[in-house]
Design a protein around this motif. Sequence first.
Motif, short mmCIF file in Angstrom:
data_model
loop_
_atom_site.label_atom_id
_atom_site.label_comp_id
_atom_site.label_asym_id
_atom_site.label_seq_id
_atom_site.Cartn_x
_atom_site.Cartn_y
_atom_site.Cartn_z
N PHE A 90 0.85 -1.18 0.00
CA PHE A 90 0.00 0.00 0.00
C PHE A 90 0.89 1.23 0.00
O PHE A 90 1.85 1.32 0.78
N ILE A 91 0.58 2.18 -0.87
CA ILE A 91 1.33 3.43 -0.99
C ILE A 91 0.40 4.60 -0.70
O ILE A 91 -0.76 4.62 -1.15
N CYS A 92 0.89 5.57 0.04
CA CYS A 92 0.14 6.81 0.25
C CYS A 92 1.07 7.99 0.05
O CYS A 92 2.18 8.02 0.60
N VAL A 93 0.64 8.94 -0.76
CA VAL A 93 1.35 10.21 -0.92
C VAL A 93 0.40 11.33 -0.51
O VAL A 93 -0.74 11.40 -1.00
N LEU A 94 0.85 12.17 0.39
CA LEU A 94 0.08 13.35 0.80
C LEU A 94 0.75 14.59 0.24
O LEU A 94 1.98 14.70 0.24
N GLY A 119 4.04 7.24 2.61
CA GLY A 119 4.00 6.09 3.49
C GLY A 119 3.94 4.81 2.68
O GLY A 119 3.31 4.79 1.60
N HIS A 120 4.57 3.75 3.16
CA HIS A 120 4.61 2.46 2.47
C HIS A 120 4.28 1.36 3.49
O HIS A 120 4.84 1.33 4.58
N TRP A 121 3.39 0.46 3.12
CA TRP A 121 2.97 -0.62 4.03
C TRP A 121 2.97 -1.92 3.24
O TRP A 121 2.20 -2.08 2.28
N LEU A 128 -0.18 1.85 11.97
CA LEU A 128 0.68 1.07 11.08
C LEU A 128 0.54 1.40 9.60
O LEU A 128 1.48 1.19 8.83
N SER A 129 -0.61 1.86 9.19
CA SER A 129 -0.93 1.95 7.77
C SER A 129 -0.07 2.95 7.00
O SER A 129 0.57 3.83 7.57
N HIS A 130 -0.10 2.78 5.69
CA HIS A 130 0.58 3.71 4.79
C HIS A 130 0.09 5.13 4.99
O HIS A 130 0.87 6.08 5.01
N ARG A 131 -1.22 5.28 5.18
CA ARG A 131 -1.80 6.61 5.38
C ARG A 131 -1.39 7.18 6.73
O ARG A 131 -1.07 8.36 6.86
N GLY A 132 -1.39 6.31 7.74
CA GLY A 132 -0.95 6.74 9.06
C GLY A 132 0.51 7.18 9.06
O GLY A 132 0.86 8.19 9.67
N GLN A 133 1.35 6.42 8.37
CA GLN A 133 2.77 6.78 8.27
C GLN A 133 2.96 8.12 7.58
O GLN A 133 3.71 8.99 8.05
N ALA A 134 2.28 8.29 6.45
CA ALA A 134 2.43 9.53 5.68
C ALA A 134 1.92 10.72 6.47
O ALA A 134 2.54 11.79 6.49
#
Length: 205
Positions: free
Chosen positions: A124-128, A144-146, A186-192
């Motif tokens: 899972f990838i998230c870019v903000l 963020g990367h998960w 833990l999630s990609h969105r949470g990390q980002a």
Amino acid sequence: MTPPKQLVLASNNQGKLSEFQALFDNTHLNIQLIPQGKLGIADADETGLSFVENAIIKARHASKLSGLPAIADDSGLCVPVLGNAPGIYSARFAGSHGDDRANNDKLLQELKNFRGTTPIIGQFICVLALVRHKDDPLPIIAQGHWTGEILDTPQGDHGFGYDPLFYLPSLAKTSAELDKATKNRLSHRGQALQTLLNVLINTDI
């Protein structure tokens, strides 16, 4: 008391809104998060070829129509054996935007020929992207990367999107089986978002 700074969230996805709000509520930043739908702003056309491009496009669109700083998320699932598909097309992989069941079914179909003794890895990838105004030449970018495994059968009733297929071996659960607090941590969105929040502590928007 200083009134909160208003920040438009460039999304009408209820799952994302819930996750963002929960994460912002756990900070001491004096920021009021306003979903773009409350301002009558429709989704932007995602014409970019990468998560970064689409996040910036959506943030500029919301900022232009609201006159406020805006934050946008572009996220999706990348599966290396599929050439990192569905990627930026994750929400509309099966053709209809936001049809989670159809998207999951298509992903399972695409992966049939790759099933074997080795787990299929997905990320899972998230870019903000945050812009202070529509023409901001220096958007704030956080990623963020998960990483997990892609199951052949959905498990769990929480979350949205590909969460029921995204298995985390260390927890012996899918993303759709996690409680909200654990997923947000833990999630990609949470990390980002945590990366972005750390920047905002020392940045004026």
